[in-house]
Design a protein around this motif. Structure first.
Motif, PDB file in Angstrom:
ATOM      1  N   ALA A   1       0.826  -1.214   0.000  1.00  0.00           N
ATOM      2  CA  ALA A   1       0.000   0.000   0.000  1.00  0.00           C
ATOM      3  C   ALA A   1       0.859   1.262   0.000  1.00  0.00           C
ATOM      4  O   ALA A   1       0.544   2.243  -0.686  1.00  0.00           O
ATOM      5  CB  ALA A   1      -0.945  -0.005   1.191  1.00  0.00           C
ATOM      6  N   ASP A   2       1.946   1.249   0.763  1.00  0.00           N
ATOM      7  CA  ASP A   2       2.840   2.413   0.800  1.00  0.00           C
ATOM      8  C   ASP A   2       3.535   2.621  -0.537  1.00  0.00           C
ATOM      9  O   ASP A   2       3.677   3.747  -1.013  1.00  0.00           O
ATOM     10  CB  ASP A   2       3.878   2.256   1.912  1.00  0.00           C
ATOM     11  CG  ASP A   2       3.256   2.262   3.299  1.00  0.00           C
ATOM     12  OD1 ASP A   2       2.142   2.813   3.465  1.00  0.00           O
ATOM     13  OD2 ASP A   2       3.889   1.697   4.211  1.00  0.00           O
ATOM     14  N   LEU A   3       3.985   1.522  -1.161  1.00  0.00           N
ATOM     15  CA  LEU A   3       4.644   1.622  -2.464  1.00  0.00           C
ATOM     16  C   LEU A   3       3.682   2.126  -3.529  1.00  0.00           C
ATOM     17  O   LEU A   3       4.063   2.943  -4.374  1.00  0.00           O
ATOM     18  CB  LEU A   3       5.233   0.266  -2.864  1.00  0.00           C
ATOM     19  CG  LEU A   3       6.397  -0.226  -2.004  1.00  0.00           C
ATOM     20  CD1 LEU A   3       6.738  -1.667  -2.367  1.00  0.00           C
ATOM     21  CD2 LEU A   3       7.604   0.674  -2.152  1.00  0.00           C
ATOM     22  N   VAL A   4       2.436   1.662  -3.486  1.00  0.00           N
ATOM     23  CA  VAL A   4       1.426   2.124  -4.446  1.00  0.00           C
ATOM     24  C   VAL A   4       1.267   3.638  -4.328  1.00  0.00           C
ATOM     25  O   VAL A   4       1.275   4.369  -5.320  1.00  0.00           O
ATOM     26  CB  VAL A   4       0.073   1.407  -4.216  1.00  0.00           C
ATOM     27  CG1 VAL A   4      -1.052   2.092  -4.970  1.00  0.00           C
ATOM     28  CG2 VAL A   4       0.181  -0.057  -4.623  1.00  0.00           C
ATOM     29  N   ARG A   5       1.141   4.114  -3.101  1.00  0.00           N
ATOM     30  CA  ARG A   5       0.941   5.550  -2.860  1.00  0.00           C
ATOM     31  C   ARG A   5       2.184   6.350  -3.269  1.00  0.00           C
ATOM     32  O   ARG A   5       2.070   7.374  -3.950  1.00  0.00           O
ATOM     33  CB  ARG A   5       0.605   5.790  -1.396  1.00  0.00           C
ATOM     34  CG  ARG A   5       0.240   7.228  -1.070  1.00  0.00           C
ATOM     35  CD  ARG A   5      -0.112   7.461   0.388  1.00  0.00           C
ATOM     36  NE  ARG A   5       1.018   7.150   1.271  1.00  0.00           N
ATOM     37  CZ  ARG A   5       1.108   6.076   2.053  1.00  0.00           C
ATOM     38  NH1 ARG A   5       0.133   5.186   2.075  1.00  0.00           N
ATOM     39  NH2 ARG A   5       2.154   5.876   2.817  1.00  0.00           N
ATOM     40  N   GLU A   6       3.357   5.887  -2.877  1.00  0.00           N
ATOM     41  CA  GLU A   6       4.585   6.626  -3.138  1.00  0.00           C
ATOM     42  C   GLU A   6       4.985   6.637  -4.609  1.00  0.00           C
ATOM     43  O   GLU A   6       5.502   7.636  -5.112  1.00  0.00           O
ATOM     44  CB  GLU A   6       5.726   6.057  -2.301  1.00  0.00           C
ATOM     45  CG  GLU A   6       5.558   6.318  -0.819  1.00  0.00           C
ATOM     46  CD  GLU A   6       6.535   5.531   0.037  1.00  0.00           C
ATOM     47  OE1 GLU A   6       7.531   4.997  -0.504  1.00  0.00           O
ATOM     48  OE2 GLU A   6       6.289   5.456   1.258  1.00  0.00           O
TER      49      GLU A   6
END
Length: 75
Positions: free
Chosen positions: A34-39
């Protein structure tokens, strides 16, 4: 779209994006999808494919919802 507003992952070559992901895992020890998707501004499936590729190379270890540093084989 001006460069300042461009999301880092969009239009980025996959190898460059995978290097960023591997670097984040090395720096943090663990990353979440989820963090990688957002970043990076790419889809969950793109991140999953990238993690699968990095895991197959032994650069990261895939875990539920993300990845962690690769654990060297002791065998």
């Amino acid at each position: 779209m001006p460069a300042a507003q461009r999301t880092p992952g969009r239009g980025m070559p996959c190898e460059e994006r995978r290097e960023l992901i591997a670097g984040a895992v090395r720096a943090k020890g663990r990353v979440r999808v989820a963090d990688l998707v957002r970043e990076l501004g790419v889809s969950r499936m793109t991140i999953h494919r990238d993690l699968q590729h990095l895991d197959a190379q032994g650069r990261v270890r895939r875990i539920r919802s993300g990845a962690t540093t690769a654990i060297p084989s002791t065998a």
